[in-house]
Design an enzyme around this catalytic site. Structure first.
Site, short mmCIF file in Angstrom:
data_model
loop_
_atom_site.label_atom_id
_atom_site.label_comp_id
_atom_site.label_asym_id
_atom_site.label_seq_id
_atom_site.Cartn_x
_atom_site.Cartn_y
_atom_site.Cartn_z
N ASP A 65 -4.55 -9.23 -3.79
CA ASP A 65 -6.44 -9.05 -3.51
C ASP A 65 -6.50 -8.44 -4.56
O ASP A 65 -7.47 -8.88 -5.54
CB ASP A 65 -6.82 -8.79 -2.75
CG ASP A 65 -6.40 -7.17 -2.76
OD1 ASP A 65 -5.30 -6.60 -3.39
OD2 ASP A 65 -6.35 -6.33 -1.71
N SER A 66 -5.31 -8.27 -5.85
CA SER A 66 -5.94 -7.75 -7.42
C SER A 66 -5.92 -8.94 -8.55
O SER A 66 -6.84 -9.23 -8.78
CB SER A 66 -4.23 -7.63 -8.37
OG SER A 66 -3.22 -8.62 -7.65
N GLU B 123 -2.13 -2.92 3.31
CA GLU B 123 -2.01 -1.39 2.64
C GLU B 123 -2.44 -0.42 4.22
O GLU B 123 -3.36 -0.43 4.70
CB GLU B 123 -3.19 -0.77 1.70
CG GLU B 123 -3.43 -1.96 1.05
CD GLU B 123 -4.06 -1.91 -0.57
OE1 GLU B 123 -4.98 -0.71 0.14
OE2 GLU B 123 -3.97 -2.87 -1.09
N GLU C 50 3.84 1.31 -4.35
CA GLU C 50 2.93 1.18 -5.46
C GLU C 50 3.04 2.84 -6.09
O GLU C 50 2.48 3.85 -4.80
CB GLU C 50 1.45 1.13 -5.32
CG GLU C 50 0.78 1.05 -6.94
CD GLU C 50 -0.16 -0.49 -6.95
OE1 GLU C 50 -0.16 -1.47 -5.81
OE2 GLU C 50 -1.05 -0.13 -7.50
O1 KIV Z 1 -2.61 -7.17 -4.57
C1 KIV Z 1 -2.00 -6.70 -5.39
O2 KIV Z 1 -1.15 -7.74 -6.93
C2 KIV Z 1 -1.24 -5.89 -5.10
C3 KIV Z 1 0.38 -5.86 -5.87
C4 KIV Z 1 0.11 -4.85 -6.88
C5 KIV Z 1 1.14 -5.20 -4.83
O3 KIV Z 1 -0.70 -5.74 -3.66
#
Ligand code: KIV
Length: 271
Positions: free
Chosen positions: A51-52, A122, A189
């Site tokens: 979701d980044s 998460e 993380e």
């Molecule tokens: O959304 C993402 O990119 C992540 C990574 C940082 C593990 O959850």
């Protein structure tokens, strides 16, 4: 794209076996077809449709705005590109918290519409009902502890988590709980390396670290950070392998110059 039958696909069982053999697991984010093709061709083990994408692809400040349908669009593009890697998709904010029925329906929508192989959520014990419900439908689940960006407004900052004893203790308990629930791996993380080591030695499922030191069973980075496309993001844990922002900018500047000067296209570049 045509499927190469000789490629041995990475499965959750292979990921587990890698931990047992002491072979480190490589994971990167992917959000689109062209990049996913390159990462898969390079031999990456896991591709995370993270979701980044909310930050990297859409320019939002946090991961909260991205929607389930937008995550599915990214996941579909990645799935079309990949022959080998295991593809994990983040359940976005609001698609699972506090409602295990919704968590399962979000997961089923992702799996049916994208063709991905697993989902990531998460949280620890507070999402137990959702994790169990998803697993009962036969979908592999990756956990995510430590700095969990969907909770940024609870934390207030993106600094290192679990430096205090109480939070470290909860993280250890959460990792045990996720293992017991049946998760196949856990992302850790931005936590102290010594804590990540303790967690990794304490559970039998693989840990994948980002800013969690060298002792986790694998490592993950955001691809755009590793390639230097996101120029302004420079946390201590990040190793940049390219400076693509500068390289692409220089190439585009040259293109503009060539167009303006009538150098492009030349005689060979026309019909
Ligand atoms: O959304 C993402 O990119 C992540 C990574 C940082 C593990 O959850």
């Amino acid at each position: 794209m045509s499927v190469n039958k000789e490629v041995k696909k990475v499965t959750t069982h292979i990921i587990q076996a890698m931990k047992s053999k002491g072979e480190k697991i490589s994971m990167l984010t992917a959000y689109d077809y062209s990049m996913a093709r390159i990462l898969d061709a390079a031999g990456i083990d896991i591709l995370l449709v993270g979701d980044s994408a909310s930050n990297v692809m859409a320019g939002h400040e946090t991961t909260l705005p991205i929607t389930l349908d937008q995550m599915i669009y990214h996941a579909q593009s990645v799935v079309r590109a990949v022959q080998r890697a295991l593809i994990v998709v983040d359940l976005p904010f609001g698609s699972y918290q506090g409602n295990s029925t919704k968590a399962l329906s979000s997961t089923i929508k992702i799996m049916k519409e994208s063709g991905a192989h697993a989902v990531k959520l998460e949280g620890g014990v507070e999402i137990e009902e959702s994790v169990r419900r998803i697993l009962s439908a036969g979908v592999p689940v990756m956990g995510h502890l430590g700095l969990t960006p969907q909770s940024i407004y609870k934390f207030g900052t993106y600094t290192v988590r679990a430096k205090e004893e109480a939070e470290a203790k909860k993280l250890i308990e959460d990792s045990k709980a996720l293992e017991e629930m049946g998760c196949f791996a856990i992302v850790l993380e931005k936590i102290p390396a010594i804590l990540a080591k303790q967690v990794s030695e304490n559970i039998t499922i693989p840990t994948i670290g980002i800013g969690a030191g060298p002792h986790t069973d694998g490592q993950v980075l955001v691809t755009h950070d590793l390639l230097g496309i996101t120029k302004d993001f420079q946390p201590r844990f990040l190793r940049r392998y390219l400076e693509l922002f500068d390289a692409i900018k220089a190439a585009v500047e040259q293109y503009i110059t060539d167009v303006k000067s009538r150098d492009f296209p030349n005689e060979k570049e026309q019909y």
